[in-house]
Scaffold this active site. Structure first.
Site, short mmCIF file in Angstrom:
data_model
loop_
_atom_site.label_atom_id
_atom_site.label_comp_id
_atom_site.label_asym_id
_atom_site.label_seq_id
_atom_site.Cartn_x
_atom_site.Cartn_y
_atom_site.Cartn_z
CG HIS A 134 -1.84 3.38 3.84
ND1 HIS A 134 -2.05 2.03 3.67
CD2 HIS A 134 -1.06 3.49 4.96
CE1 HIS A 134 -1.46 1.36 4.63
NE2 HIS A 134 -0.85 2.22 5.42
CB CYS A 156 -0.94 -0.01 1.20
SG CYS A 156 -2.13 -1.37 1.19
#
Length: 486
Positions: A103, A52
């Site tokens: 994120h 991610c």
């Protein structure tokens, strides 16, 4: 001609082959199939550092991993980049909005967006204990804040009992309207309602699913629960060593050892994908009804894939196709990108770093010199051309740490801790079932790709090469000094 609007649809952990238009025999994605059929599909798109944080660093900066400095997964490292995708589009006159997953660090780092409505999913580092900047998801995450307002102060996504990295699957326990996939669409529609119609907009609809937890609403589980599903791919080179050791651990790097749990994971993953597809359909219909679809460019991709029990493994970060091969297409309404070759496929190697320069090219904005990626816009007009012939990918991942070179037809892998090498002929073996590293007929090609990797690793702080050979066993932290900026 006025600048086109841009809708960038980002998904999390969606492998390239799990879409109807990609030929998957089980997964149904009618709305994404429609968008893809009206645009150019980049069928050799990859995430060079497939997890991610590192993947999103490439996306938001346009840099390759040794320049943005994130070569693995590590939380709480500040994001301080001079040039970002949203920042440059904002300078170019766009109103920029992200809804969903960022994120980054700190959580409310906007990275140049005018506004962010945030839902990062369950992030362990932000859910317990103290974190830098004293941020907590319970406060900073807009979806969690909204869910508590709607369902009470004790409402939480963990009420399902599912973990954010596990293969356990079960249907969503609340009404569908409370699901985070629906929430991203809802908030995206609200942005369209309140936008300034005199300005072009850049909307990043950043969906968390199909990243675990596999918790789509019951309707979507029912679509797959009675179907005979294609079995995972397991290469002749793989052993069951790790599966025997970890196949009963729900959040391990392997898949489950129980065949029924494998099937349940597939059902849950596919259910999340079709649920996502239908919510993207809602977004498309709203753009049509508000009469902005025809003036909008669409880009669709994912940050990385999901192994989904291929080669007995689960999650991402490894160098195999389920992990690093991602979907990517560009589609345009009838009033923009008039030269796009709709209904075509481009086989040139593409990567997440190419999104930022592509968007800036569409916007007519200058591309900063820090950007390593290449605009894909010329390939939408000439999809038969090749811009990148090979790509270096990597991931710091403990004993599974890896580097790889992929081309349109084959892949060379070097496991940097053990020194083990692999070679796959992707043209004839797209699921990497047969490791050809020992075949004499491939040694010249293997040496060629190995030399590409040595060239890519020259000057790296880890000391992976002396410019002549690859050196295994070197320390390989997930963050390079180049990521720690003032």
């Amino acid at each position: 001609m006025s600048k086109p609007n841009v809708v960038f649809i980002m998904t999390d952990q969606l492998r390239a082959d799990c879409l109807g238009y990609a030929g998957h025999p089980d997964v149904k994605t009618p709305y994404l199939d429609t968008l893809a059929a009206r645009g150019v599909v980049f069928d050799h798109a990859y995430s060079a550092c497939p997890s991610c944080i590192a993947a999103r660093a490439a996306l938001h900066t346009g840099m390759e991993q040794s320049h943005h400095g994130r070569v693995g997964y590590e939380d709480n490292i500040p994001w301080n980049y001079e040039h970002t995708m949203a920042g440059e589009l904002s300078k170019a006159g766009y109103y920029t909005q992200c809804v969903g997953k960022m994120h980054v660090h700190p959580l409310r780092n906007y990275l140049g967006f005018h506004n962010v409505e945030l839902h990062d999913g369950y992030l362990h580092c932000a859910r317990y204990g103290s974190v830098p900047y004293r941020e907590s998801q319970f406060i900073a995450d807009d979806y969690f804040h909204w869910l508590k307002q709607e369902l009470g102060t004790n409402a939480d996504v963990t009420d399902t009992g599912l973990d954010c990295n596990g293969w356990v699957a079960r249907p969503w326990m609340h009404d569908e309207k409370y699901h985070p996939t629906n929430w991203v669409t809802d908030r995206s529609l609200d942005f369209l309602r309140r936008r300034d119609p005199r300005k072009p907009f850049f909307l990043m609809a950043s969906y968390l699913r199909p990243h675990p937890p596999f918790d789509a609403p019951q309707y979507y589980f029912d679509l797959y629960s009675s179907r005979k599903l294609r079995a995972p791919f397991v290469g002749s080179w793989e052993t069951d060593e790790y599966l025997k050791a970890n196949g009963r651990i729900f959040d391990s790097k392997t898949g489950p050892s129980d065949p029924e749990l494998i099937r349940q994971a597939q059902i849950g993953y596919y259910a999340c994908i079709t649920h996502l597809d239908h919510q993207i359909g809602r977004l498309i219909m709203a753009l049509i009804e508000q009469e902005v679809y025809d003036n909008t460019v669409f880009i669709f991709t994912a940050d990385h894939g999901e192994e989904l029990c291929d080669h007995h493994m689960f999650r991402k970060s490894r160098p195999y196709e389920g992990s690093c091969h991602i979907p990517l297409f560009i589609t345009a309404g009838k009033n923009v990108l008039p030269d796009i070759k709709s209904g075509s496929s481009c086989h040139s190697i593409a990567e997440l770093r190419d999104i930022m320069p592509t968007l800036l090219d569409i916007a007519g904005a200058e591309i900063p010199s820090s950007v390593d990626g290449e605009s894909l816009l010329p390939l939408t007009e000439h999809p038969d051309l090749t811009q990148r012939t090979w790509l270096h990918g990597e991931h710091s991942y403990g004993e599974f740490s890896n580097h790889w070179i992929v081309t349109e037809k084959d892949k060379y892998i070097w496991h940097s801790q053990s020194g083990r090498e692999q070679y796959f002929d992707l043209a004839s073996d797209p699921h990497e079932l047969n490791d050809l590293i020992s075949g004499q007929e491939h040694q010249d090609r293997i040496a060629e790709l190995r030399s590409c990797l040595i060239e890519s690793l020259k000057g790296r702080p880890e000391g992976f090469t002396d410019d002549v050979r690859l050196i295994p066993g070197r320390p390989y932290p997930p963050t390079l000094p180049s990521a720690v900026l003032p």
